[in-house]
Design an enzyme around this catalytic site. Sequence first.
Site, PDB file in Angstrom:
ATOM      1  N   ASP A   1       0.816  -1.166   0.037  1.00  0.00           N
ATOM      2  CA  ASP A   1       0.202   0.000   0.191  1.00  0.00           C
ATOM      3  C   ASP A   1       0.745   1.191  -0.129  1.00  0.00           C
ATOM      4  O   ASP A   1       0.449   2.357   0.657  1.00  0.00           O
ATOM      5  CB  ASP A   1      -0.977  -0.140   1.328  1.00  0.00           C
ATOM      6  CG  ASP A   1      -1.935  -1.222   1.318  1.00  0.00           C
ATOM      7  OD1 ASP A   1      -2.308  -1.712   0.297  1.00  0.00           O
ATOM      8  OD2 ASP A   1      -1.627  -1.856   2.451  1.00  0.00           O
TER       9      ASP A   1
ATOM     10  N   HIS B   1      -4.342  -2.203  -6.749  1.00  0.00           N
ATOM     11  CA  HIS B   1      -3.781  -0.949  -6.830  1.00  0.00           C
ATOM     12  C   HIS B   1      -4.689  -0.239  -7.761  1.00  0.00           C
ATOM     13  O   HIS B   1      -5.534  -0.709  -8.522  1.00  0.00           O
ATOM     14  CB  HIS B   1      -2.472  -0.846  -7.333  1.00  0.00           C
ATOM     15  CG  HIS B   1      -2.279  -1.655  -8.449  1.00  0.00           C
ATOM     16  ND1 HIS B   1      -1.804  -3.023  -8.424  1.00  0.00           N
ATOM     17  CD2 HIS B   1      -2.124  -1.562 -10.095  1.00  0.00           C
ATOM     18  CE1 HIS B   1      -1.652  -3.460  -9.665  1.00  0.00           C
ATOM     19  NE2 HIS B   1      -1.979  -2.497 -10.655  1.00  0.00           N
TER      20      HIS B   1
END
Length: 432
Positions: free
Chosen positions: A13, A41
Site C-alpha cells: 500500500d 492498486h
Amino acid sequence: MTNVVVVGSQWGDEGKGKIVDWLSERADVVVRFQGGHNAGHTLVIDGISYKLSLLPSGVVRPGKMAVIGNGVVVDPHALIAEIAKLAAQGVTVTPDNLRIADNATLILSLHRELDGMREDAATNSGTKIGTTRRGIGPAYEDKVGRRAIRVMDLADPEGLAEKVARILPHHNALRRGFGAPEVEHSTIMEELLSVADKVLPFRETVWLMLDKERRRGARILFEGAQGSLLDIDHGTYPFVTSSNTVAGQAAAGSGMGPGSLGYILGITKAYTTRVGEGPFPTELTDEVGQFLGEKGHEFGTVTGRKRRCGWFDAALVRQSVATNGITGIALTKLDVLDGLDELKICVGYKLDGVEIDHLPAAQAAQARVEPIYVTLEGWKESTVGARKWADLPAQAIKYVRQVEELIGAPVALLSTSPERDDTILVTDPFED
C-alpha cells in the site's frame, strides 16, 4: 537505457499504482512476477479510476504488452471478471496486449474455501494471519507440493482430469479435518473447463517471449505487488504473504535472468501503514494515527479494510534497501504529513533495554521492541501538487533528506498527490 523493477519497501500500500503507471507509459512491456489478486492498486488516468488486482498496470495503456509471469498464482474467474470490468470502462484486453505464463499456477475454488476455513479457525484460536481469503496461500502450497494445476493444463482435458484426481485426496483430507464436505472431481473439472476457452488464448511461453523482448532492446518494467516486509522469507513471519516479494523474485517469477533486472525502485510511503495482523513498532493509535488514516484515505483497494498507521520506520526501510538491492526510492504521500506540528522517524529499537539497529526476525522479540525516534519540525504549508523542489517548504525538504540519510538510498521520485503528474523527478530509473 535499463529495465526497472518496482517493489514496495514497507508492508504494501505504498502507492505503487501511480508510480508504475507513470513508468509504464514509457515501458514497452509490464510484467507481474508474484502474488495474485490479493493486492490491489488504483490507477487514475484522465480522471478515470481503474482498480486492478491481478492484471499488470500496462494493460490500461494502448500499445503496451502486459505479462503475468510464472511466479503469479492466477484465479481464472477473477481474471475474466477483471477483464470484463475493464471492458465496461472502455479498455479492451486481448492477446495483443496481455500474455499469461503457461506454467503459472491456477487458484481453484477449493483453495479459496481452504483459505477461509483456516482463517475462521485461526480467528477462534487467536492465531489469525489476516489473509484476503482469496486462496493465494493454498495455491502456492500446491505449487510447492508439486500437485498444482497450471494454465497449460487447461489445453489437455484428459491430462487435466488426472491432475484433478491427484489434487483432491490432499484437499479432501484437509476438508474432513475442518468438518467440511468433500469436493467432487466433476465439480473441479466443470469449474476449469468452463473457463478454458477464455484463458487459453492468453497463454505464452513467457521466459522465451521476454528474452526476445530483451534482445530487441525493449524497456521492461517489473511490477511487484504487496511489500518487502510481507516477503515469505524476509518479512515479519508468520504475518506475511505466501510468496517472495523482494526484487530478486522478478527474475525467478518471470524467467528472466537477474542480470536483466536493472534499476530497483523501492516505493516508500512517507509514513508507515499495515493491513491485517502482525508487528508494527511505530503504530499510532492516537489522534495522529487517525489523522494519517483519514487524510491518507488508508483503506485497502481489494478488501476495504482500514489500514493501521504510524510514523516512518527508517530501520525497516533500511532492511528493505538491503534485501532488494534498492537503487533509489519513490517517496509517496508526503502531502499527507502537511499540517503536523512535529514528525517522528524511527531510527532503531530497544529490545529488553538494549539498543539495536534492525528488527529481529524472532516473532517474540518483534513484539517486545520499542522504537527509538528522532523528532523533526513539521510544516504548515501545502505540498499538494508540487512538481519541483522549489515548490516544497524547507522543512519538507529537510524531512526528505533525513529519510535518504537514514535508509541509505536516494529519492529518485517524489509524489505529492494521487495525480500522476504531481511528481518531482530526480532520477529517471529507465535512464540510470
